[in-house]
Motif scaffolding. Structure first.
Motif, PDB file in Angstrom:
ATOM      1  N   ARG A 158      -4.990   4.508   2.664  1.00 25.30           N
ATOM      2  CA  ARG A 158      -4.506   4.588   4.051  1.00 25.30           C
ATOM      3  C   ARG A 158      -4.106   3.210   4.576  1.00 25.30           C
ATOM      4  O   ARG A 158      -3.091   3.057   5.250  1.00 25.30           O
ATOM      5  CB  ARG A 158      -5.588   5.207   4.955  1.00 25.30           C
ATOM      6  N   ALA A 159      -4.911   2.193   4.254  1.00 21.66           N
ATOM      7  CA  ALA A 159      -4.611   0.840   4.732  1.00 21.66           C
ATOM      8  C   ALA A 159      -3.309   0.319   4.124  1.00 21.66           C
ATOM      9  O   ALA A 159      -2.492  -0.306   4.817  1.00 21.66           O
ATOM     10  CB  ALA A 159      -5.767  -0.094   4.392  1.00 21.66           C
ATOM     11  N   ILE A 160      -3.099   0.589   2.845  1.00 26.46           N
ATOM     12  CA  ILE A 160      -1.874   0.107   2.181  1.00 26.46           C
ATOM     13  C   ILE A 160      -0.666   0.869   2.698  1.00 26.46           C
ATOM     14  O   ILE A 160       0.415   0.294   2.879  1.00 26.46           O
ATOM     15  CB  ILE A 160      -2.010   0.238   0.657  1.00 26.46           C
ATOM     16  N   ARG A 161      -0.850   2.154   2.951  1.00 31.18           N
ATOM     17  CA  ARG A 161       0.261   2.936   3.516  1.00 31.18           C
ATOM     18  C   ARG A 161       0.693   2.346   4.858  1.00 31.18           C
ATOM     19  O   ARG A 161       1.894   2.232   5.139  1.00 31.18           O
ATOM     20  CB  ARG A 161      -0.169   4.392   3.684  1.00 31.18           C
ATOM     21  N   ARG A 162      -0.261   1.976   5.691  1.00 33.23           N
ATOM     22  CA  ARG A 162       0.060   1.461   7.016  1.00 33.23           C
ATOM     23  C   ARG A 162       0.622   0.040   6.969  1.00 33.23           C
ATOM     24  O   ARG A 162       1.516  -0.311   7.746  1.00 33.23           O
ATOM     25  CB  ARG A 162      -1.180   1.477   7.913  1.00 33.23           C
ATOM     26  N   ASN A 163       0.090  -0.795   6.078  1.00 39.28           N
ATOM     27  CA  ASN A 163       0.369  -2.228   6.152  1.00 39.28           C
ATOM     28  C   ASN A 163       1.107  -2.797   4.951  1.00 39.28           C
ATOM     29  O   ASN A 163       1.482  -3.967   4.956  1.00 39.28           O
ATOM     30  CB  ASN A 163      -0.952  -2.996   6.315  1.00 39.28           C
ATOM     31  N   GLY A 164       1.302  -1.981   3.920  1.00 34.70           N
ATOM     32  CA  GLY A 164       1.910  -2.486   2.696  1.00 34.70           C
ATOM     33  C   GLY A 164       3.417  -2.435   2.711  1.00 34.70           C
ATOM     34  O   GLY A 164       4.066  -2.231   3.739  1.00 34.70           O
ATOM     35  N   GLY A 165       3.999  -2.624   1.517  1.00 34.39           N
ATOM     36  CA  GLY A 165       5.448  -2.635   1.400  1.00 34.39           C
ATOM     37  C   GLY A 165       5.879  -2.292  -0.008  1.00 34.39           C
ATOM     38  O   GLY A 165       5.100  -1.766  -0.818  1.00 34.39           O
ATOM     39  N   ALA A 166       7.122  -2.619  -0.310  1.00 31.64           N
ATOM     40  CA  ALA A 166       7.703  -2.260  -1.600  1.00 31.64           C
ATOM     41  C   ALA A 166       6.923  -2.871  -2.765  1.00 31.64           C
ATOM     42  O   ALA A 166       6.779  -2.250  -3.824  1.00 31.64           O
ATOM     43  CB  ALA A 166       9.163  -2.708  -1.642  1.00 31.64           C
ATOM     44  N   ALA A 214       3.613  -2.159  -7.658  1.00 24.32           N
ATOM     45  CA  ALA A 214       2.406  -2.489  -8.425  1.00 24.32           C
ATOM     46  C   ALA A 214       1.543  -1.267  -8.699  1.00 24.32           C
ATOM     47  O   ALA A 214       0.880  -1.177  -9.738  1.00 24.32           O
ATOM     48  CB  ALA A 214       1.599  -3.547  -7.672  1.00 24.32           C
ATOM     49  N   LEU A 215       1.563  -0.301  -7.779  1.00 31.23           N
ATOM     50  CA  LEU A 215       0.696   0.864  -7.920  1.00 31.23           C
ATOM     51  C   LEU A 215       1.340   1.993  -8.727  1.00 31.23           C
ATOM     52  O   LEU A 215       0.631   2.881  -9.205  1.00 31.23           O
ATOM     53  CB  LEU A 215       0.304   1.383  -6.536  1.00 31.23           C
ATOM     54  N   LEU A 216       2.664   1.974  -8.877  1.00 33.49           N
ATOM     55  CA  LEU A 216       3.317   3.058  -9.615  1.00 33.49           C
ATOM     56  C   LEU A 216       2.793   3.189 -11.044  1.00 33.49           C
ATOM     57  O   LEU A 216       2.429   4.297 -11.462  1.00 33.49           O
ATOM     58  CB  LEU A 216       4.836   2.869  -9.604  1.00 33.49           C
ATOM     59  N   PRO A 254       0.787   8.795  -1.077  1.00 32.40           N
ATOM     60  CA  PRO A 254       1.390   8.413   0.205  1.00 32.40           C
ATOM     61  C   PRO A 254       1.961   6.996   0.203  1.00 32.40           C
ATOM     62  O   PRO A 254       2.999   6.743   0.823  1.00 32.40           O
ATOM     63  CB  PRO A 254       0.228   8.546   1.194  1.00 32.40           C
ATOM     64  N   VAL A 255       1.294   6.079  -0.493  1.00 32.09           N
ATOM     65  CA  VAL A 255       1.809   4.711  -0.592  1.00 32.09           C
ATOM     66  C   VAL A 255       3.142   4.710  -1.325  1.00 32.09           C
ATOM     67  O   VAL A 255       4.119   4.077  -0.900  1.00 32.09           O
ATOM     68  CB  VAL A 255       0.803   3.800  -1.317  1.00 32.09           C
ATOM     69  N   LEU A 256       3.213   5.432  -2.448  1.00 31.45           N
ATOM     70  CA  LEU A 256       4.430   5.473  -3.248  1.00 31.45           C
ATOM     71  C   LEU A 256       5.565   6.150  -2.486  1.00 31.45           C
ATOM     72  O   LEU A 256       6.726   5.747  -2.593  1.00 31.45           O
ATOM     73  CB  LEU A 256       4.156   6.204  -4.563  1.00 31.45           C
ATOM     74  N   ALA A 257       5.235   7.177  -1.709  1.00 32.28           N
ATOM     75  CA  ALA A 257       6.264   7.866  -0.927  1.00 32.28           C
ATOM     76  C   ALA A 257       6.781   6.988   0.205  1.00 32.28           C
ATOM     77  O   ALA A 257       7.986   6.909   0.453  1.00 32.28           O
ATOM     78  CB  ALA A 257       5.710   9.173  -0.369  1.00 32.28           C
ATOM     79  N   CYS A 258       5.872   6.313   0.900  1.00 33.53           N
ATOM     80  CA  CYS A 258       6.261   5.532   2.075  1.00 33.53           C
ATOM     81  C   CYS A 258       6.961   4.224   1.709  1.00 33.53           C
ATOM     82  O   CYS A 258       7.805   3.735   2.474  1.00 33.53           O
ATOM     83  CB  CYS A 258       5.038   5.237   2.940  1.00 33.53           C
ATOM     84  N   ALA A 284       6.398  13.845  -2.673  1.00 29.14           N
ATOM     85  CA  ALA A 284       6.873  12.468  -2.600  1.00 29.14           C
ATOM     86  C   ALA A 284       8.315  12.338  -3.075  1.00 29.14           C
ATOM     87  O   ALA A 284       9.103  11.572  -2.510  1.00 29.14           O
ATOM     88  CB  ALA A 284       5.961  11.561  -3.420  1.00 29.14           C
ATOM     89  N   VAL A 285       8.671  13.089  -4.112  1.00 32.46           N
ATOM     90  CA  VAL A 285      10.032  13.042  -4.650  1.00 32.46           C
ATOM     91  C   VAL A 285      11.048  13.444  -3.572  1.00 32.46           C
ATOM     92  O   VAL A 285      12.082  12.796  -3.385  1.00 32.46           O
ATOM     93  CB  VAL A 285      10.159  13.954  -5.888  1.00 32.46           C
TER      94      VAL A 285
END
Length: 342
Positions: free
Chosen positions: A29-37, A42-44, A59-63, A86-87
């Motif tokens: 949740r934190a990475i989804r809100r505050n992360g980026g490309a 890195a997480l893929l 959710p991180v990968l989708a956002c 997500a796709v």
């Protein structure tokens, strides 16, 4: 890349990041809100190594992902059908027919994920209207399929979805009807409002999952906390049935309690409420008509009129408990919000 992303990757590498681990979900949740490309990139590979355990990463990968992310996720659909959501969210139009096939023939998880993905695509080459007509009026059906009614371009689906959910659909299977009304935009706005506050739809119910779609529908309809409180007040003022008014308290508290869970809505059209937690608290529990005092009066009126249960086996007193629980959660959220500001 965020430091918490590095920690999440490290935990996965050490085998210390179960798919439903409480820290992993919070980190996601934190990475989804505050992360980026960079975080998504890195997480893929972490997700692709074990898609079945990567629920918190999607959710991180989708956002924060890109077209290449969508193509990579599509290849993992047999190991985790949730990637279909997500796709579509990432706008991968070439996947439309694959998602449509899963929306019709996949298991429940695949159906839901595929429909939520299709919401974000043009749906070229598929006949959504024909499939909706095939199920229309049934009690049980692919639950989220009616969310695609907007793809038909036919505004009459607003009245038809409302009738379907009011007269025929099981309350275990009405989430897609509710979301479909909201996604119809102006054409479905009045029908969505009627369904949201109707006792027969049980939109406050967490056990059926309908409350999750009630929240998403409200956000799609542009209702923040102030808008929900305004609609609630209007409904309580207009309603003549004490049970209906008590039900409205359950709807308001249920939707806002779901909002406080901070789950990914998975819908680009579902803008988060503009209010801070402090503002939400003041709108609900301060001013001329604080919700807890109003709820006590409405429950007493319901009891006086002979309504002792919200539904069979659920005492009317649960209404007050839900209000008190929401006030406590909001109080905690306000304090947390202040600590973050400090």
């Amino acid at each position: 890349m965020l430091e918490i992303t590095r920690e999440l990757i490290d935990r996965h590498a050490r085998g210390a990041a179960g798919g439903y681990d409480v820290w992993v979900r919070a980190a996601g949740r934190a990475i989804r809100r505050n992360g980026g490309a960079g975080d998504a990139a890195a997480l893929l590979p972490v997700f692709l190594r074990d898609p079945a355990a990567g629920h918190a990463l999607l959710p991180v990968l989708a956002c924060h992902g890109d077209p290449a992310t969508a193509a990579a996720l599509l290849g993992a659909r047999e190991r985790n059908p949730e990637v279909l959501h997500a796709v579509g969210y990432l706008g991968h139009e070439d996947a439309t027919l694959i998602l449509w096939d899963q929306a019709l023939h996949g298991d429940w998880d695949a159906q839901c994920a595929a429909v939520l993905g299709l919401v974000h695509l043009r749906c070229d080459g598929v006949d959504v209207g024909a499939e909706l007509r095939r199920h229309e009026g049934r009690g049980l059906f692919p639950e989220l399929l009616p969310a695609l009614a907007v793809k038909t371009g036919d505004p009459t689906w607003a009245e038809r979805l409302l009738d379907w959910g009011t007269a025929w659909a099981s309350t275990d299977c009405n989430g897609g009807l509710l979301l479909g009304l909201a996604l119809l935009g102006d054409a479905g706005r009045e029908a969505f409002d009627l369904a949201l506050w109707s006792p027969g739809w049980e939109t406050w119910s967490g056990s059926t999952g309908t409350v999750r779609w009630a929240l998403r529908g409200a956000l799609v309809a542009g209702l923040g906390v102030a808008g929900l409180r305004e609609r609630f007040d209007a409904h309580v003022t207009a309603a003549t049935d004490p049970h209906d008014r008590a039900n409205a308290v359950l709807v308001l508290t249920g939707v806002l309690d779901c909002w406080l869970d901070d789950q990914w809505t998975g819908l680009r059209a579902a803008a988060p409420p503009p209010e801070t937690k402090e503002r939400a608290y003041r709108l609900l529990f301060e001013g001329d008509a604080p919700l807890d005092g109003l709820a006590e009066r409405l429950v007493e009126e319901a009891r006086d009129s002979g309504h002792t249960e919200v539904e069979p086996g659920l005492p009317i007193g649960v209404v007050l408990r839900r209000v008190h629980d929401l006030r406590r959660r909001l109080d905690d959220a306000v304090r947390h919000e202040a600590e973050l500001t400090a």
